[in-house]
Write an enzyme that holds these catalytic residues in place. Structure first.
Site, PDB file in Angstrom:
ATOM      1  N   SER A  83       4.368  -4.487   7.357  1.00  0.00           N
ATOM      2  CA  SER A  83       5.192  -5.298   8.225  1.00  0.00           C
ATOM      3  C   SER A  83       4.870  -4.730   9.517  1.00  0.00           C
ATOM      4  CB  SER A  83       6.633  -4.633   7.817  1.00  0.00           C
ATOM      5  OG  SER A  83       7.212  -5.121   6.807  1.00  0.00           O
ATOM      6  N   ASN A  84       4.584  -3.468  10.030  1.00  0.00           N
ATOM      7  CA  ASN A  84       4.421  -2.714  11.180  1.00  0.00           C
ATOM      8  C   ASN A  84       2.798  -3.200  11.589  1.00  0.00           C
ATOM      9  OD1 ASN A  84       6.424  -0.996  11.970  1.00  0.00           O
ATOM     10  ND2 ASN A  84       6.527  -0.565   9.600  1.00  0.00           N
ATOM     11  N   LYS A 202       7.532   0.826  -3.075  1.00  0.00           N
ATOM     12  CA  LYS A 202       7.833   1.233  -1.612  1.00  0.00           C
ATOM     13  C   LYS A 202       9.165   0.583  -1.124  1.00  0.00           C
ATOM     14  CE  LYS A 202       7.132   0.800   3.422  1.00  0.00           C
ATOM     15  NZ  LYS A 202       6.804   0.050   4.433  1.00  0.00           N
ATOM     16  N   SER A 204      12.167   0.402   1.217  1.00  0.00           N
ATOM     17  CA  SER A 204      12.763   0.410   2.751  1.00  0.00           C
ATOM     18  C   SER A 204      14.216   0.109   2.700  1.00  0.00           C
ATOM     19  CB  SER A 204      11.751  -0.455   3.503  1.00  0.00           C
ATOM     20  OG  SER A 204      10.437  -0.212   3.479  1.00  0.00           O
ATOM     21  N   GLY A 228      10.512   4.176   2.285  1.00  0.00           N
ATOM     22  CA  GLY A 228       9.980   3.039   3.121  1.00  0.00           C
ATOM     23  C   GLY A 228      10.408   3.456   4.659  1.00  0.00           C
TER      24      GLY A 228
END
Length: 333
Positions: A83-84, A202, A204, A228
């Protein structure tokens, strides 16, 4: 893809044998009891930001520069195309080029996790195979969510099972409800944890009760839980998580690795003090200001942040000052 699927079947059996036979490589406080892990995910992974030039092209030289700076930090590995990394904004060609760039720069003793989740099962399998061929060690597969009303536990179990059956590399599930509007159901996670080629998740979402249940209910499986986000890292470790994939590691990688060491060593008071100082900066570069805030903060700590791809907009001057104030108030600037 058909050939890769056929080839993956005997590989899956081999992986299952390795899961049963492999000795435990690391037995820290945060590692759950149970069978030895065939792949040790214990530690901190930064989900790398993708650098862009002022004209919003991928800047591979700046990516290599950031990786050189990260080399001195004891990360367990790196995550690309999460996502980042502005993964949804990258063309398929760019995704593979970013992965190739990171693989060339990353020491072989550090794991490379690559985001390969797509909306369809077929596309996810194709991209996962391509990521494996390009040098990824693990596929990080986000939940498909466009038709989220149809994404029942049964549908998601079928999706991930088919991906894991076909994948030449281990699969880590990825639940990020803030972005997808979909939480991978606990019962689906527990079913998928039994798959020999699914090695962890993971998570989040920030629900530490759910994470604790995942650790508890999968303790007899070759399955690891990764936090996450840095905001609940200590709580996750206390409940048995193996590591963390944390956006804030792009900025404060060394302190996050220190928190990892303190938790593993049982130094809970020092760990708590450090965790408290990380909560507000973490909120600022995730929920509050997102990737534009993360990239701006990176620049204050010697990394290249640069612009995001449109339609992600840069921070306004007042937002920049608020972000800087958050890091300063917690002693980081």
């Amino acid at each position: 893809v058909v050939l890769s699927t056929l080839l993956a079947s005997p590989l899956r059996l081999t992986l299952a044998a390795l899961c049963r036979a492999a000795p435990r490589q690391h037995r820290g406080l945060s590692t759950p009891s149970g069978p030895g892990h065939s792949l040790n995910l214990g530690g901190i992974f930064p989900p790398l930001a993708t650098p862009f030039s002022p004209t919003q092209e991928v800047d591979y030289a700046q990516l290599e520069g950031n990786l050189r700076r990260y080399a001195s930090i004891p990360f367990r590995g790196m995550v690309v195309l999460g996502s980042n990394g502005e993964y949804p904004y990258l063309a398929p060609r760019e995704r593979l080029e970013v992965l190739n760039c990171v693989r060339r720069s990353l020491p072989r003793d550090r794991l490379l996790l690559a985001g390969s989740g797509c909306e369809s099962t077929q596309a996810t399998i194709e991209l996962t195979v391509s990521m494996a061929e390009a040098g990824a060690d693990v596929a990080l597969v986000v939940t498909p969510c466009y038709y989220r009303g149809a994404m029942t536990s049964a549908a998601l179990v079928q999706h991930y099972t088919q991906v894991a059956d076909a994948s030449p590399i281990p699969v880590v599930l990825y639940s990020v409800p803030a972005n997808t509007g979909l939480d991978l159901p606990l019962e689906a996670v527990l079913t998928l944890a039994q798959h020999p080629n699914i090695t962890g998740i993971k998570d989040s979402g920030g629900d530490v009760t759910r994470m604790g249940l995942m650790v508890h209910k999968t303790r007899q499986e070759d399955f690891q839980v990764l936090a996450g986000s840095a905001g609940f890292l200590l709580a996750s470790y206390a409940l048995g998580a193996s590591g963390g994939v944390c956006a804030l590691a792009n900025v404060l990688g060394a302190p996050l690795c220190q928190l990892d060491r303190l938790c593993r060593g049982g130094h809970w008071q020092e760990a708590r003090d450090l965790q408290h100082r990380l909560i507000e900066p973490n909120v600022a570069v995730t929920r509050r200001f997102g990737i534009p805030g993360l990239k701006k903060a990176m620049e204050w700590f010697g990394y290249y942040g640069g612009p995001c791809r449109a339609p992600l907009a840069p921070l306004s001057p007042p937002q920049v000052e608020e972000l800087r104030g958050t890091f300063s108030a917690n002693g980081w600037l």
